[in-house]
Design an enzyme around this catalytic site. Structure first.
Site, mmCIF file in Angstrom:
data_model
loop_
_atom_site.group_PDB
_atom_site.id
_atom_site.type_symbol
_atom_site.label_atom_id
_atom_site.label_comp_id
_atom_site.label_asym_id
_atom_site.label_seq_id
_atom_site.Cartn_x
_atom_site.Cartn_y
_atom_site.Cartn_z
ATOM 1 C CG ASP A 141 32.806 34.362 32.886
ATOM 2 O OD1 ASP A 141 33.610 35.510 33.007
ATOM 3 O OD2 ASP A 141 31.897 34.359 33.630
ATOM 4 C CE LYS A 169 42.962 36.711 30.303
ATOM 5 N NZ LYS A 169 44.160 36.043 30.946
HETATM 6 P P1 NAD Z 1 45.645 39.873 39.428
HETATM 7 O O1 NAD Z 1 45.502 41.412 38.477
HETATM 8 O O2 NAD Z 1 45.477 39.864 40.886
HETATM 9 O O3 NAD Z 1 47.131 39.780 39.044
HETATM 10 C C1 NAD Z 1 47.682 39.633 37.737
HETATM 11 C C2 NAD Z 1 49.360 39.583 38.168
HETATM 12 O O4 NAD Z 1 49.705 39.480 36.779
HETATM 13 C C3 NAD Z 1 49.927 40.796 38.736
HETATM 14 O O5 NAD Z 1 50.609 40.388 39.802
HETATM 15 C C4 NAD Z 1 50.886 41.452 37.844
HETATM 16 O O6 NAD Z 1 51.885 42.153 37.962
HETATM 17 C C5 NAD Z 1 50.844 40.213 36.758
HETATM 18 N N1 NAD Z 1 51.377 40.812 35.471
HETATM 19 C C6 NAD Z 1 50.511 41.562 34.723
HETATM 20 N N2 NAD Z 1 51.059 41.866 33.569
HETATM 21 C C7 NAD Z 1 52.280 41.210 33.516
HETATM 22 C C8 NAD Z 1 53.567 41.162 32.594
HETATM 23 N N3 NAD Z 1 53.322 41.899 31.541
HETATM 24 N N4 NAD Z 1 54.553 40.382 32.910
HETATM 25 C C9 NAD Z 1 54.505 39.594 34.133
HETATM 26 N N5 NAD Z 1 53.607 39.824 34.966
HETATM 27 C C10 NAD Z 1 52.556 40.632 34.852
HETATM 28 O O7 NAD Z 1 44.868 39.083 38.614
HETATM 29 P P2 NAD Z 1 44.017 37.835 38.977
HETATM 30 O O8 NAD Z 1 42.623 38.371 39.557
HETATM 31 O O9 NAD Z 1 44.970 36.956 39.769
HETATM 32 O O10 NAD Z 1 43.724 37.344 37.546
HETATM 33 C C11 NAD Z 1 44.934 36.198 36.964
HETATM 34 C C12 NAD Z 1 44.440 35.560 35.810
HETATM 35 O O11 NAD Z 1 43.089 34.873 35.939
HETATM 36 C C13 NAD Z 1 44.261 36.672 34.751
HETATM 37 O O12 NAD Z 1 44.797 36.180 33.524
HETATM 38 C C14 NAD Z 1 42.641 37.028 34.641
HETATM 39 O O13 NAD Z 1 42.354 37.348 33.148
HETATM 40 C C15 NAD Z 1 42.073 35.530 34.797
HETATM 41 N N6 NAD Z 1 40.767 35.576 35.391
HETATM 42 C C16 NAD Z 1 40.723 36.332 36.401
HETATM 43 C C17 NAD Z 1 39.272 36.037 37.021
HETATM 44 C C18 NAD Z 1 38.965 36.918 38.422
HETATM 45 O O14 NAD Z 1 37.837 37.049 38.597
HETATM 46 N N7 NAD Z 1 39.994 37.860 39.042
HETATM 47 C C19 NAD Z 1 38.527 35.328 36.705
HETATM 48 C C20 NAD Z 1 38.537 34.578 35.470
HETATM 49 C C21 NAD Z 1 39.948 34.627 34.794
#
Ligand code: NAD
Length: 356
Positions: A141, A169
């Protein structure tokens, strides 16, 4: 048997998606991750141990950096997916302030590589599989910017990202929609509010507060503590993701949020109150709360209107904020060794990041 490629499955939310697919579907699951500082597959390994060899046979890990276009294309050929769930991203706003380059590389170039690889794969599929193929992009968001005291984000809210994280994003969301409109790639997009729950790398607000409080260290509260986030328990997000991926209309986006608006101060105080019950020796933990300099450009308020995903796909969150928070606090108390190990492996000692 459906073949699902999850990117970022070694992360917090991607890991929850992988665990759910292994335990509650028959899908062949490919977990593609570059293995960054926040990556850890202990939760998946524990799930596989509980499920036995049938599930292990349905799981493959692929260590790939999405910024490497050739490696990404090769991974798509190997996984041969019917569904791509794209969660891989650099995800921490404070780190994006200190080092935006990695966010451009993973979130923009990485999404571009994946879209191109997915397009080549999808174009070559036989007609029946081509019709069923979906590319699900998981976003935040935060792309919508910052709200005042009233109003909520919905699918029609204009984009207004304000941090390097949310700008990258937003760029990835635009690329995904462009690949749909230009090339016909069947994409679905979801924009979710802040997640919390087990296995989150301890650099984000909730695990940081739990660990600082348990260690008797000062608990940092950014600015006046009045910034509002709309919190959602991670398993409720996974429910929404699987619905959107399987029932979402191609070319459409869905906002996901569980009516969990809280100020940061309320969240920190709620954690302290839970710890007072669970670890009374340290009470009152709220005495450790220490106001610190605000995050530069700190968005004031996020809130989601989830009407569309509720009405069209039947999604409802199953956990209230208080219930999810208690489960999370208990989980971190029971997994302190894991917290220390992943922080050490990730080179993070609990220090403040993201000050200009
Ligand atoms: P996180 O940081 O815990 O995990 C992200 C993973 O992506 C990591 O394991 C990392 O190694 C991998 N990664 C990053 N760049 C990469 C690349 N170039 N190639 C391959 N792997 C790669 O993140 P999260 O909190 O699990 O978030 C996951 C997704 O959800 C993200 O896209 C984030 O924008 C979205 N999101 C997160 C939240 C939140 O509150 N955490 C809320 C809404 C959306």
């Amino acid at each position: 048997m459906q073949r699902v490629l999850v990117t970022g499955g070694a992360g917090f939310i991607g890991g929850a998606v992988v665990r759910r697919l292994l335990s509650q579907s028959q899908a062949l699951v490919f977990n593609l991750d570059k293995v960054g500082y926040a990556s850890d597959c202990s939760g998946i390994e524990a799930t596989l141990q509980g499920l036995g060899s049938e599930a292990s046979d349905r799981y493959r890990f692929m260590r790939v950096d999405l910024a490497d276009g050739e490696a990404t294309a090769a991974a798509l050929r190997e996984a041969d997916p019917d569904l791509v769930m794209h969660l891989a991203a650099e995800s921490h706003v404070d780190r994006s302030i200190d080092g935006p380059d990695a966010f451009l590389s993973s979130n923009v170039t990485g999404t571009f590589s994946l879209l191109e690889a997915a397009r080549a794969h999808w174009s070559a599929l036989p007609q029946e599989r081509q019709q069923g193929f979906r590319f699900h992009h998981i976003s935040t968001d935060e792309v919508f910017g910052s709200l005042g005291a009233t109003g909520r984000f919905s699918e029609t809210t204009p984009y207004d990202p304000r941090s390097p994280y949310s700008a990258t994003k937003a760029a990835s969301d635009h690329l995904v929609m462009a690949w749909h409109h230009t090339y016909g790639l069947p994409v679905v997009l979801t924009n979710c509010s802040n997640n919390f729950g087990p296995w989150q790398f301890p650099e984000k607000l909730i695990p940081v507060v739990i660990l600082k409080a348990l260690a008797g260290e000062s608990i940092p509260l950014y600015g006046d503590g009045a910034n509002v986030r709309d919190w959602l328990f991670v398993e409720d997000h996974v429910d929404a993701l699987l619905l959107a991926a399987t029932k979402g209309v191609p070319g459409e986006s869905y906002c996901v949020g569980g009516h969990g608006e809280r100020t940061n101060k309320q969240v920190v105080e709620a954690i302290c109150a839970l710890l007072d019950q669970l670890r009374p020796a340290g009470a009152p933990h709220a005495r450790l709360i220490t106001p610190v300099a605000d995050r530069p450009g700190h968005d004031r308020r996020y809130a989601i209107d989830p009407t569309r995903i509720s009405r069209e796909l039947g999604w409802q969150p199953r956990h209230g904020f208080a219930e999810g928070l208690e489960a999370t606090v208990r989980w971190y108390i029971d997994h302190l060794t894991w917290c220390h190990e992943v922080r050490e492996r990730g080179g993070y000692g609990g220090e403040r990041m993201g000050i200009r």
